[in-house]
Design an enzyme around this catalytic site. Structure first.
Site, PDB file in Angstrom:
ATOM      1  N   LYS A 164       0.868  -1.183   0.000  1.00 27.99           N
ATOM      2  CA  LYS A 164       0.000   0.000   0.000  1.00 27.99           C
ATOM      3  C   LYS A 164       0.896   1.221   0.000  1.00 27.99           C
ATOM      4  O   LYS A 164       2.023   1.168   0.476  1.00 27.99           O
ATOM      5  CB  LYS A 164      -0.878   0.016   1.260  1.00 27.99           C
ATOM      6  CG  LYS A 164      -2.101   0.890   1.129  1.00 27.99           C
ATOM      7  CD  LYS A 164      -3.217   0.173   0.425  1.00 27.99           C
ATOM      8  CE  LYS A 164      -4.375   1.081   0.094  1.00 27.99           C
ATOM      9  NZ  LYS A 164      -5.534   0.307  -0.376  1.00 27.99           N
ATOM     10  N   ASP A 171      -6.785   4.152  -4.961  1.00 26.20           N
ATOM     11  CA  ASP A 171      -7.526   4.041  -3.697  1.00 26.20           C
ATOM     12  C   ASP A 171      -8.180   5.414  -3.543  1.00 26.20           C
ATOM     13  O   ASP A 171      -8.350   6.127  -4.547  1.00 26.20           O
ATOM     14  CB  ASP A 171      -6.564   3.688  -2.542  1.00 26.20           C
ATOM     15  CG  ASP A 171      -7.292   3.280  -1.255  1.00 26.20           C
ATOM     16  OD1 ASP A 171      -7.710   2.129  -1.152  1.00 26.20           O
ATOM     17  OD2 ASP A 171      -7.465   4.130  -0.349  1.00 26.20           O
ATOM     18  N   ASN A 214     -15.873   5.911  -6.039  1.00 26.58           N
ATOM     19  CA  ASN A 214     -15.836   4.778  -6.963  1.00 26.58           C
ATOM     20  C   ASN A 214     -16.512   3.522  -6.417  1.00 26.58           C
ATOM     21  O   ASN A 214     -17.270   2.853  -7.122  1.00 26.58           O
ATOM     22  CB  ASN A 214     -14.361   4.509  -7.317  1.00 26.58           C
ATOM     23  CG  ASN A 214     -14.178   3.216  -8.047  1.00 26.58           C
ATOM     24  OD1 ASN A 214     -13.890   2.185  -7.454  1.00 26.58           O
ATOM     25  ND2 ASN A 214     -14.376   3.250  -9.352  1.00 26.58           N
TER      26      ASN A 214
HETATM   27  O1  2IT Z   1      -8.046  -1.507  -1.044  1.00 28.84           O
HETATM   28  C1  2IT Z   1      -7.904  -2.062  -2.154  1.00 28.84           C
HETATM   29  O2  2IT Z   1      -8.022  -3.276  -2.295  1.00 28.84           O
HETATM   30  C2  2IT Z   1      -7.585  -1.203  -3.303  1.00 28.84           C
HETATM   31  N1  2IT Z   1      -7.492   0.000  -3.143  1.00 28.84           N
HETATM   32  C3  2IT Z   1      -7.327  -1.812  -4.657  1.00 28.84           C
HETATM   33  C4  2IT Z   1      -5.932  -2.312  -4.764  1.00 28.84           C
HETATM   34  C5  2IT Z   1      -5.516  -2.790  -6.125  1.00 28.84           C
HETATM   35  O3  2IT Z   1      -4.314  -3.097  -6.272  1.00 28.84           O
HETATM   36  O4  2IT Z   1      -6.322  -2.860  -7.049  1.00 28.84           O
END
Ligand code: 2IT
Length: 447
Positions: free
Chosen positions: A126, A166, A240
């Site tokens: 992340k 995100d 989203n």
């Molecule tokens: O919290 C999540 O799973 C996302 N923001 C998507 C992460 C991704 O690599 O598609």
């Protein structure tokens, strides 16, 4: 070797003082897997849990950029490369004023288990920045994204670490970051997911988190002999995830009566449907981060500074951010007849709310419910590797299967003995996610 959960958590807190969101996320997982862990000596002999709560690598960097008035601004960039046992680090980038190391560590930790649950070959990561897109012009957003990538590019790669969006990072931001990566590396690769359809993106990726969450809710309902049709559903957020969930709920005959923003919530008793759903996209691109204009546009109620959980609803789907449902909210929901809460946001409920909801009604955690987003990111990676694009139906069919599998995993590991049909989805998701990561770590040795 630590002998108790308490000792384990104390050690963690001493090592990472003040990181309360991270501690909260770890405590939830440890609480679920502890007995299983103690009963499997091969895991605790290899100290797997202690290794799992330590990110493999954390990158923190300065992001200097120039605003429209010519002033130099400085933000902080992060990438937490949490666990690569199952595949390249994978997880989103969050641009929001509230971003801290603790928040990104909690998200990266959760992501490791979530990605494991999808069954696809992805590790957990992340990242993001305390940069706030609110009120920024398009050129400021572009300059910030380029400045962010000027450092991040040396740490990521299609086989190393594959970020995505995100909160605060959507198709536009992914485009600017992809462009800068390509420029710096002279390479057109699947280094980011959530790309545009004409340059390596996957169909259904924008809808995937919301669609997947609704597929998951459907399986929870089917176990109770019910379905989405005719249900009144409360959603929070208006971004989203909310948009995808609302679209799918409408398609399946449910009615969405709330959305919310940092400014308050909207109550629309006729249901958020048709052109009202398209309007959500307009609201989002306005970059103001407020939901109130929806109420004026469609002549419905706006309740300032409150969350939607006081509205009577059958099913609650938090789709905004962490800790957006507390114990008081949870009690109010149950009192008003809500019988199922599924988090589409990451760690949407506080720990005491989770505890209460698990004991009273059906509850499922974000790492299971919202895994459809990263699952379709994984499918985007597969398509990029093969240099092909699957049709919409194919991606959607795979997403449906993945969500059903995650639901089955939760039920397998989470059945509450002696209660007939009840499932502890937190326990199911945590143990289900843990086993694959732990086995891969054992197989790969002490690295
Ligand atoms: O919290 C999540 O799973 C996302 N923001 C998507 C992460 C991704 O690599 O598609």
């Amino acid at each position: 070797m630590d002998s108790s959960i308490q000792a384990f958590l104390e050690k963690l807190e001493n090592k990472s003082p003040g990181e309360k969101e991270f501690h909260q996320a770890v405590e939830e997982v440890i609480g679920s897997v502890w007995d299983y862990y103690q009963n499997n000596p091969r895991y605790h002999r290899a100290n797997v849990l202690e290794r799992m709560v330590e990110p493999e690598r954390i990158i923190i960097f300065r992001v200097p950029w120039v605003d429209d008035r010519g002033e130099v601004r400085v933000n902080r960039g992060y990438r937490i490369e949490f666990n690569s046992a199952l595949g390249p680090y994978k997880g989103g980038l969050r641009f929001h004023a509230s971003v801290t190391l603790s928040i990104l560590k909690f998200l990266g930790f959760e992501q490791t288990f979530k990605n494991s649950l999808t069954g696809l070959p992805m590790g957990g990561g992340k990242g993001g920045s305390d940069f706030s897109p609110k009120g920024k012009s398009d050129s400021e957003i572009m300059r910030f994204c380029q400045a962010f990538m000027n450092e991040l590019y040396r740490h990521i790669g299609a086989n190393t670490d594959v970020p995505a969006g995100d909160i605060g990072v959507g198709g536009r931001e992914i485009g600017y970051m992809f462009g800068q990566y390509k420029k710096l590396k002279n390479e057109f690769t699947g280094v980011l997911t959530g790309k545009g359809l004409t340059w390596g993106g996957s169909l259904i990726r924008p809808e995937a988190t919301g669609f997947g969450a609704v597929y998951f809710v459907r399986h929870m309902l089917l176990r109770l002999g019910m379905d989405i049709e005719g249900l009144k559903i409360g959603v929070s957020g208006f971004g989203n995830v909310a948009w995808g969930a609302i679209s799918k709920i409408n398609e399946l005959g449910g009615k969405v009566v709330t959305i919310s923003g940092p400014d308050g919530y909207v109550y629309d008793p006729d249901g958020i449907k048709d052109e009202k759903v398209d309007y959500l996209l307009e609201l989002r691109t306005s970059n103001n981060d407020i939901v109130e204009p929806y109420a004026h546009e469609f002549g419905v109620t706006f309740v300032p500074d409150k969350r939607p959980w006081e509205v009577p609803m059958d099913v609650a789907m938090p789709c905004a951010t962490e800790n957006e449902v507390n114990l008081e909210d949870a009690k109010l929901l149950v009192k008003n007849g809500c019988y199922l809460l599924a988090e589409a946001s990451n760690m949407g409920c506080t720990a005491d709310a989770v505890d209460y909801l698990t004991k009273t009604i059906g509850y499922a955690p974000g790492k299971a419910v919202n895994a459809g987003g990263v699952a379709v990111s994984g499918l985007e990676m597969s398509q990029n590797s093969m240099r092909i694009s699957w049709p919409r139906d194919e991606v959607d069919a795979r997403l449906k299967i993945i969500m059903e599998d995650i639901h089955d995993t939760c039920v397998n590991f989470g059945k509450i003995p002696g209660t007939g049909n009840r499932v502890d989805y937190v326990k199911g998701a945590n143990i289900g996610g843990f086993v694959k990561v732990a086995d891969a770590m054992l197989a790969q040795g002490v690295v």
